[in-house]
Design a protein around this motif. Structure first.
Motif, PDB file in Angstrom:
ATOM      1  N   ALA A  24       0.813  -1.234   0.277  1.00 51.58           N
ATOM      2  CA  ALA A  24       0.256   0.324   0.314  1.00 51.58           C
ATOM      3  C   ALA A  24       0.960   1.143   0.111  1.00 51.58           C
ATOM      4  O   ALA A  24       0.494   1.872  -0.769  1.00 51.58           O
ATOM      5  CB  ALA A  24      -0.812   0.083   0.928  1.00 51.58           C
ATOM      6  N   GLU A  25       2.186   1.582   0.394  1.00 49.87           N
ATOM      7  CA  GLU A  25       3.086   2.456   0.767  1.00 49.87           C
ATOM      8  C   GLU A  25       3.166   2.480  -0.628  1.00 49.87           C
ATOM      9  O   GLU A  25       3.994   3.594  -0.647  1.00 49.87           O
ATOM     10  CB  GLU A  25       3.930   2.155   1.924  1.00 49.87           C
ATOM     11  CG  GLU A  25       4.725   1.033   1.044  1.00 49.87           C
ATOM     12  CD  GLU A  25       4.742  -0.703   1.563  1.00 49.87           C
ATOM     13  OE1 GLU A  25       5.502  -0.892   1.275  1.00 49.87           O
ATOM     14  OE2 GLU A  25       3.676  -0.423   1.806  1.00 49.87           O
ATOM     15  N   ASP A  26       3.510   1.955  -1.312  1.00 53.36           N
ATOM     16  CA  ASP A  26       3.740   1.808  -2.876  1.00 53.36           C
ATOM     17  C   ASP A  26       2.467   3.132  -4.088  1.00 53.36           C
ATOM     18  O   ASP A  26       3.206   3.249  -5.193  1.00 53.36           O
ATOM     19  CB  ASP A  26       4.316   0.356  -3.537  1.00 53.36           C
ATOM     20  CG  ASP A  26       5.858   0.686  -3.307  1.00 53.36           C
ATOM     21  OD1 ASP A  26       6.577   1.365  -2.664  1.00 53.36           O
ATOM     22  OD2 ASP A  26       5.612  -1.093  -2.339  1.00 53.36           O
ATOM     23  N   VAL A  27       1.019   2.793  -3.301  1.00 48.19           N
ATOM     24  CA  VAL A  27       0.320   3.512  -4.428  1.00 48.19           C
ATOM     25  C   VAL A  27       0.603   5.670  -4.437  1.00 48.19           C
ATOM     26  O   VAL A  27       1.139   5.775  -3.169  1.00 48.19           O
ATOM     27  CB  VAL A  27      -1.265   2.932  -3.742  1.00 48.19           C
ATOM     28  CG1 VAL A  27      -1.936   3.990  -4.134  1.00 48.19           C
ATOM     29  CG2 VAL A  27      -1.479   1.563  -3.605  1.00 48.19           C
ATOM     30  N   VAL A  28       0.279   5.268  -5.070  1.00 49.56           N
ATOM     31  CA  VAL A  28       0.937   7.002  -5.702  1.00 49.56           C
ATOM     32  C   VAL A  28      -0.951   7.342  -6.391  1.00 49.56           C
ATOM     33  O   VAL A  28      -0.591   8.934  -6.499  1.00 49.56           O
ATOM     34  CB  VAL A  28       1.143   6.959  -7.122  1.00 49.56           C
ATOM     35  CG1 VAL A  28       2.759   6.703  -6.597  1.00 49.56           C
ATOM     36  CG2 VAL A  28       1.670   6.330  -7.848  1.00 49.56           C
ATOM     37  N   ARG A  29      -1.645   6.333  -6.886  1.00 55.06           N
ATOM     38  CA  ARG A  29      -2.837   7.236  -7.418  1.00 55.06           C
ATOM     39  C   ARG A  29      -4.288   5.934  -7.558  1.00 55.06           C
ATOM     40  O   ARG A  29      -3.464   4.757  -7.502  1.00 55.06           O
ATOM     41  CB  ARG A  29      -2.755   7.360  -8.989  1.00 55.06           C
ATOM     42  CG  ARG A  29      -4.174   7.581  -9.419  1.00 55.06           C
ATOM     43  CD  ARG A  29      -3.934   8.416 -10.730  1.00 55.06           C
ATOM     44  NE  ARG A  29      -5.459   8.845 -11.133  1.00 55.06           N
ATOM     45  CZ  ARG A  29      -5.355   9.849 -11.549  1.00 55.06           C
ATOM     46  NH1 ARG A  29      -5.556  10.609 -10.181  1.00 55.06           N
ATOM     47  NH2 ARG A  29      -7.543   9.654 -12.039  1.00 55.06           N
ATOM     48  N   GLY A  35     -14.967   6.163   0.857  1.00 50.15           N
ATOM     49  CA  GLY A  35     -13.937   7.876   1.396  1.00 50.15           C
ATOM     50  C   GLY A  35     -13.450   7.389   2.992  1.00 50.15           C
ATOM     51  O   GLY A  35     -12.199   7.389   2.586  1.00 50.15           O
ATOM     52  N   ARG A  36     -14.607   7.075   4.055  1.00 50.23           N
ATOM     53  CA  ARG A  36     -13.718   6.886   4.624  1.00 50.23           C
ATOM     54  C   ARG A  36     -12.585   5.248   4.978  1.00 50.23           C
ATOM     55  O   ARG A  36     -11.900   5.511   5.439  1.00 50.23           O
ATOM     56  CB  ARG A  36     -14.991   6.412   6.073  1.00 50.23           C
ATOM     57  CG  ARG A  36     -14.653   5.307   7.536  1.00 50.23           C
ATOM     58  CD  ARG A  36     -16.000   5.124   8.363  1.00 50.23           C
ATOM     59  NE  ARG A  36     -16.483   4.586   8.259  1.00 50.23           N
ATOM     60  CZ  ARG A  36     -16.898   3.004   8.507  1.00 50.23           C
ATOM     61  NH1 ARG A  36     -16.288   2.937   9.414  1.00 50.23           N
ATOM     62  NH2 ARG A  36     -18.053   2.664   8.184  1.00 50.23           N
ATOM     63  N   ALA A  37     -13.323   4.468   4.503  1.00 45.36           N
ATOM     64  CA  ALA A  37     -12.560   3.011   3.851  1.00 45.36           C
ATOM     65  C   ALA A  37     -11.166   3.673   3.200  1.00 45.36           C
ATOM     66  O   ALA A  37      -9.962   3.195   3.530  1.00 45.36           O
ATOM     67  CB  ALA A  37     -12.972   1.976   3.019  1.00 45.36           C
ATOM     68  N   HIS A  38     -10.892   4.385   2.394  1.00 50.07           N
ATOM     69  CA  HIS A  38     -10.152   4.967   1.705  1.00 50.07           C
ATOM     70  C   HIS A  38      -8.772   5.635   2.605  1.00 50.07           C
ATOM     71  O   HIS A  38      -8.057   5.260   2.265  1.00 50.07           O
ATOM     72  CB  HIS A  38     -10.337   5.980   0.425  1.00 50.07           C
ATOM     73  CG  HIS A  38      -8.909   6.491  -0.665  1.00 50.07           C
ATOM     74  ND1 HIS A  38      -8.217   7.312   0.010  1.00 50.07           N
ATOM     75  CD2 HIS A  38      -8.548   6.585  -1.332  1.00 50.07           C
ATOM     76  CE1 HIS A  38      -7.352   8.081  -0.821  1.00 50.07           C
ATOM     77  NE2 HIS A  38      -7.648   6.536  -2.329  1.00 50.07           N
ATOM     78  N   ARG A  42      -1.271   8.956   0.780  1.00 49.58           N
ATOM     79  CA  ARG A  42      -2.460  10.112   0.317  1.00 49.58           C
ATOM     80  C   ARG A  42      -1.452  10.433  -1.283  1.00 49.58           C
ATOM     81  O   ARG A  42      -1.697  11.325  -1.660  1.00 49.58           O
ATOM     82  CB  ARG A  42      -1.669  11.735   0.768  1.00 49.58           C
ATOM     83  CG  ARG A  42      -1.721  11.675   2.643  1.00 49.58           C
ATOM     84  CD  ARG A  42      -3.227  11.424   2.872  1.00 49.58           C
ATOM     85  NE  ARG A  42      -3.581  12.579   4.532  1.00 49.58           N
ATOM     86  CZ  ARG A  42      -4.044  13.645   4.866  1.00 49.58           C
ATOM     87  NH1 ARG A  42      -5.195  14.515   3.425  1.00 49.58           N
ATOM     88  NH2 ARG A  42      -4.848  13.518   5.727  1.00 49.58           N
ATOM     89  N   PRO A  43      -2.319   9.198  -1.317  1.00 44.97           N
ATOM     90  CA  PRO A  43      -1.793   9.537  -3.200  1.00 44.97           C
ATOM     91  C   PRO A  43      -2.738  10.053  -3.947  1.00 44.97           C
ATOM     92  O   PRO A  43      -4.082  10.370  -3.329  1.00 44.97           O
ATOM     93  CB  PRO A  43      -2.452   7.336  -3.062  1.00 44.97           C
ATOM     94  CG  PRO A  43      -3.298   7.511  -2.292  1.00 44.97           C
ATOM     95  CD  PRO A  43      -3.085   7.977  -1.240  1.00 44.97           C
TER      96      PRO A  43
END
Length: 135
Positions: free
Chosen positions: A71-76, A91-94, A102-103
């Motif tokens: 997950a730490e590699d997600v940019v978008r 949005g809460r789950a995100h 903060r992608p």
């Protein structure tokens, strides 16, 4: 010559039926993850929009894990919802999953998904920081 593009499949029924990969890693480290829904072990894991979002991102994270990413590699992220009323729950789950990361993110309302029991579909893009495909 080996293909520099790396592909991941997860055995989801639609991958074979529709001819796509769950994730594709391009030279340079960009990873694109196809639309993921709340389908676990071939069955729809129903639930509300929050639960479906958590499950959907879990499918995406499992694909990333096969490439040695997390997950730490997600940019978008992109979130597709069938009802605007579900935006707060999704949005809460995100936020729970990505608040520290903060992608870039988009949330879109769509007419429907491949199965009417599904209310959320997500896509993620990740980036391998070393810029190269995993060996």
């Amino acid at each position: 010559m080996t293909d520099p593009v790396r592909r991941v499949t997860t055995g989801a029924p639609w991958e074979e039926q529709f001819g796509y990969s769950r994730a594709v890693e391009l030279p340079g480290g960009l990873v694109l993850v196809s639309g993921c829904t709340s389908v676990v072990d071939g069955a729809i894991a129903e639930g509300g929009p929050y639960e479906q979002a958590i499950n959907s991102f879990g499918v995406a994270f499992a694909a990333l894990a096969q490439l040695g990413l997390g997950a730490e590699d997600v940019v978008r992220t992109r979130m597709y919802l069938t009802h605007a009323r579900d935006a707060e729950e999704v949005g809460r789950a995100h936020k729970e999953l990505f608040d520290a990361i903060r992608p870039a993110a988009s949330m879109l309302i769509v007419a429907g998904l491949v199965d009417s029991r599904l209310v959320v579909e997500v896509e993620v893009e990740a980036y391998r920081r070393d810029g190269g495909a995993a060996s």
